[in-house]
Design a protein around this motif. Structure first.
Motif, PDB file in Angstrom:
ATOM      1  N   PHE A 135       0.839  -1.199   0.000  1.00 23.89           N
ATOM      2  CA  PHE A 135       0.000   0.000   0.000  1.00 23.89           C
ATOM      3  C   PHE A 135       0.873   1.249   0.000  1.00 23.89           C
ATOM      4  O   PHE A 135       0.623   2.204  -0.758  1.00 23.89           O
ATOM      5  CB  PHE A 135      -0.925  -0.004   1.219  1.00 23.89           C
ATOM      6  CG  PHE A 135      -1.963   1.077   1.189  1.00 23.89           C
ATOM      7  CD1 PHE A 135      -3.146   0.890   0.492  1.00 23.89           C
ATOM      8  CD2 PHE A 135      -1.767   2.280   1.852  1.00 23.89           C
ATOM      9  CE1 PHE A 135      -4.114   1.890   0.450  1.00 23.89           C
ATOM     10  CE2 PHE A 135      -2.719   3.278   1.819  1.00 23.89           C
ATOM     11  CZ  PHE A 135      -3.903   3.088   1.113  1.00 23.89           C
ATOM     12  N   ALA A 136       1.907   1.267   0.840  1.00 23.62           N
ATOM     13  CA  ALA A 136       2.822   2.408   0.881  1.00 23.62           C
ATOM     14  C   ALA A 136       3.565   2.563  -0.439  1.00 23.62           C
ATOM     15  O   ALA A 136       3.810   3.688  -0.899  1.00 23.62           O
ATOM     16  CB  ALA A 136       3.809   2.242   2.032  1.00 23.62           C
ATOM     17  N   LEU A 137       3.914   1.446  -1.078  1.00 26.16           N
ATOM     18  CA  LEU A 137       4.584   1.504  -2.382  1.00 26.16           C
ATOM     19  C   LEU A 137       3.678   2.127  -3.441  1.00 26.16           C
ATOM     20  O   LEU A 137       4.144   2.866  -4.315  1.00 26.16           O
ATOM     21  CB  LEU A 137       5.014   0.108  -2.811  1.00 26.16           C
ATOM     22  CG  LEU A 137       6.239  -0.473  -2.104  1.00 26.16           C
ATOM     23  CD1 LEU A 137       6.362  -1.965  -2.377  1.00 26.16           C
ATOM     24  CD2 LEU A 137       7.500   0.260  -2.531  1.00 26.16           C
ATOM     25  N   ALA A 138       2.379   1.829  -3.370  1.00 22.84           N
ATOM     26  CA  ALA A 138       1.434   2.440  -4.306  1.00 22.84           C
ATOM     27  C   ALA A 138       1.392   3.959  -4.113  1.00 22.84           C
ATOM     28  O   ALA A 138       1.422   4.726  -5.073  1.00 22.84           O
ATOM     29  CB  ALA A 138       0.036   1.839  -4.110  1.00 22.84           C
ATOM     30  N   LEU A 139       1.361   4.393  -2.852  1.00 23.77           N
ATOM     31  CA  LEU A 139       1.382   5.835  -2.572  1.00 23.77           C
ATOM     32  C   LEU A 139       2.700   6.451  -3.052  1.00 23.77           C
ATOM     33  O   LEU A 139       2.725   7.607  -3.491  1.00 23.77           O
ATOM     34  CB  LEU A 139       1.203   6.075  -1.073  1.00 23.77           C
ATOM     35  CG  LEU A 139      -0.129   5.635  -0.457  1.00 23.77           C
ATOM     36  CD1 LEU A 139      -0.130   5.943   1.033  1.00 23.77           C
ATOM     37  CD2 LEU A 139      -1.310   6.335  -1.145  1.00 23.77           C
ATOM     38  N   GLY A 140       3.766   5.674  -2.970  1.00 25.29           N
ATOM     39  CA  GLY A 140       5.061   6.167  -3.437  1.00 25.29           C
ATOM     40  C   GLY A 140       5.063   6.485  -4.913  1.00 25.29           C
ATOM     41  O   GLY A 140       5.670   7.469  -5.349  1.00 25.29           O
ATOM     42  N   ARG A 141       4.371   5.683  -5.720  1.00 28.08           N
ATOM     43  CA  ARG A 141       4.299   5.960  -7.152  1.00 28.08           C
ATOM     44  C   ARG A 141       3.452   7.214  -7.424  1.00 28.08           C
ATOM     45  O   ARG A 141       3.730   7.953  -8.374  1.00 28.08           O
ATOM     46  CB  ARG A 141       3.726   4.749  -7.885  1.00 28.08           C
ATOM     47  CG  ARG A 141       4.741   3.653  -8.106  1.00 28.08           C
ATOM     48  CD  ARG A 141       5.843   4.116  -9.040  1.00 28.08           C
ATOM     49  NE  ARG A 141       6.804   3.067  -9.339  1.00 28.08           N
ATOM     50  CZ  ARG A 141       8.048   3.048  -8.909  1.00 28.08           C
ATOM     51  NH1 ARG A 141       8.486   4.025  -8.132  1.00 28.08           N
ATOM     52  NH2 ARG A 141       8.866   2.076  -9.252  1.00 28.08           N
TER      53      ARG A 141
END
Length: 256
Positions: free
Chosen positions: A131-137
């Motif tokens: 989930f955090a990786l998605a926000l990172g993109r």
């Protein structure tokens, strides 16, 4: 068509800048802690509050160090000639594969220290991590970096800091892919009791597979048809398939 004019800085506090990109890492830290606290309440994890915050901190340090050191692989001449730039995380440029290895190292060290099964913790943390990786993109898109290939689709984006060409918003494609993987991992975690490591290997498989697909829309140098990120993601996919087929055949059957 959209002309990118987003400000990567949320707040200016004198000389201090609060950027969306940096906030994603802080948010990821709290997401991991919240998810572990939730599982403790559900009697699915046995950790004290202090241990949860310690683990979250180690993961934050691991992902930052790993991500920045990983950038040396992507831009060796720049970072080796300007080593101080490695410390400037607020400027963006965080290697997923480097950060992933950093998290694995921190998690492995902590699991040995606390005598907790590594794969059990890896399963738990795969969900807030993706989930955090998605926000990172999404933060990459706000930063106006990791541009897509040129296109004439109606939703193309012009990044003036790059050029005047209209490009795929590949950062948003990658974010969407990771939200889908998040949904899948959350579904697995709520559906049934799987052997330790099953959710973790699903994370590796579908993150790697999604990266291979989405990166065809990203502006990257190709080596025999794949970018370096795709080749590394292919390794992830192969290893994950091997692990799932060898050790989780019964778990795969229980999904359906």
């Amino acid at each position: 068509m959209f002309i990118h004019n987003l400000d990567p800085v949320l707040l200016h506090l004198g000389p201090l800048e609060i950027r969306y990109y940096g906030l994603v890492y802080i948010l990821g830290f709290f997401l991991a802690a919240w998810w572990m606290k939730y599982l403790v309440k559900k009697h699915m994890l046995d950790l004290e509050d202090e241990e949860i915050w310690d683990l979250s901190f180690y993961l934050l340090v691991g992902v930052i160090i790993g991500s920045r050191l990983g950038m040396i692989f992507w831009q060796p001449s720049f970072y080796l000639n300007n080593p101080i730039e490695i410390l400037k995380i607020w400027n963006g440029g965080m290697s997923f594969h480097g950060g992933f290895l950093g998290i694995i190292a921190a998690l492995y060290w902590y699991s040995k220290k606390k005598n907790i099964k590594f794969l059990k913790l890896a399963d738990i943390l795969s969900i807030p991590a993706i989930f955090a990786l998605a926000l990172g993109r999404i933060a990459n898109f706000i930063n106006g970096e990791l541009w897509g290939r040129t296109t004439d689709v109606n939703w193309c984006v012009v990044f003036p800091q790059k050029d005047e060409l209209c490009r795929h918003p590949s950062q948003l494609y990658a974010a969407g892919k990771r939200f889908v993987v998040f949904g899948w991992l959350l579904f697995l975690s709520l559906k049934n009791k799987f052997k330790d490591g099953f959710i973790f290997w699903n994370f590796i498989l579908f993150e790697g597979l999604g990266r291979i697909i989405v990166d065809f829309y990203r502006q990257d140098i190709l080596y025999y048809g794949f970018s370096r990120g795709q080749w590394m993601s292919l390794v992830m996919v192969i290893v994950a398939i091997y692990a799932l087929m060898m050790y989780y055949e019964e778990d795969i059957k229980r999904i359906f």
